[in-house]
Enzyme design. Sequence first.
Site: not given
Ligand code: AMP
Length: 399
Positions: A39, A203, A356, A379
């Site tokens: 950054r 999610k 991210g 974000g």
């Molecule tokens: P996000 O912040 O929504 O991009 O999510 C990132 C996080 O999702 C990371 O910390 C990953 O460890 C988690 N993640 C990715 N795949 C899986 C999975 N199959 N089960 C649980 N967590 C996951």
Amino acid sequence: MSMLNKKTIEDINVSGKKVLVRCDFNVPLKEGVITDENRLNGALPTIKYLIEKGARVILCSHLGKPKGEAKPELSLAPVAKRLSEMLGKEVVFAADDNVVGENAKDAVSKMNDGDVVLLQNTRYRKEETKNEETFSKELASLAEVFVNDAFGTAHRAHCSTVGAGEFLQERACGYLIQKELKFLGEAVENPVRPFTAILGGAKVSDKIAVINELLEKVDNLIIGGGMAYTFLKAQGYEIGTSLVEEEKIEYAKEMMEKAKAKGVKLLLPIDNAISNAFADNERQVTNDANIPEGFMGLDIGPKTIDEYVKAVKESKTIVWNGPMGVFEFKNFSEGTLAVAKAMADLTDATTVIGGGDSAAAVNILGFGDKMTHVSTGGGASLEFLEGKELPGIVALDNK
Ligand code: AMP
């Protein structure tokens, strides 16, 4: 799009003027040492340009979440020190707990053309995140013109990103925001096809708006990570103890139908790497999309990797947000690594990483330089891809 026609620092007169520059110096710190300088590097072109033009450069940023209090461990002092080294020029740090205090006023009054001052963490003030006029006016009282170059907080309307600019003569974006808008904007508005989006992460609920929006634009939508299992369940597969959002199964079905109606190829895992617990256990692989009882999917499997890599190789524009699995576990980082490598290997495609976790993964793996663009805002880039207007950009002057 109204965000793509904004004044840049080259469109305004900055020479001899006091310029308030909102940067994104929200860097990771470990015992006072900055552990990732991406950054800071991202902010340098704008700062250097302003110095060259003889502006009086007043930098400001937030760091972490001090929640309206002066927290010494979230002081921007280490940033001033490191920036001085990077610029080869002193960055005077105005150490005021209330940000715009005697130190700041004094430092600004002593500035010559081309000098640089950094203010204290803007989130030391509780008004900051509420965009309250009191603090906006104080910030504005130090300067004449406003430059926003903090893409990472462009999706937030705060005093330092929006409010302060309203009380200054002109408002423009810096080079970093200009670059972010160019690459994210071109990818979404005018992509060379085939255009592929890759979405992963934990999610579905975090990515609802972006899935819906991207289905209007892409040729291929690849889904991996924890969010894939809600889709697999919606397709009728067994998913064991994998992450699932039951209340989003209907939505997943709708999105699968939408993809079909729009002629978008939707790629979902056809096999999985699994474990009997959420831990960096031995990597076991399923034969098909089904996951046996007592096991959870933690990464995409080898057949899926082949299929996703093939789709990446055939694309001319790729936007990626969210890891393909729990890449923090070595045994389940393969899917994320393979996708990152396939993108990095492309020589005649536009490759954009949407900030991210995926940006962090790509940088750690050393692929950052091989991508067309690695966004500095997780974000903010997600909201941009969702088609939302970012307040920190909307508030700037039109050309
Ligand atoms: P996000 O912040 O929504 O991009 O999510 C990132 C996080 O999702 C990371 O910390 C990953 O460890 C988690 N993640 C990715 N795949 C899986 C999975 N199959 N089960 C649980 N967590 C996951």
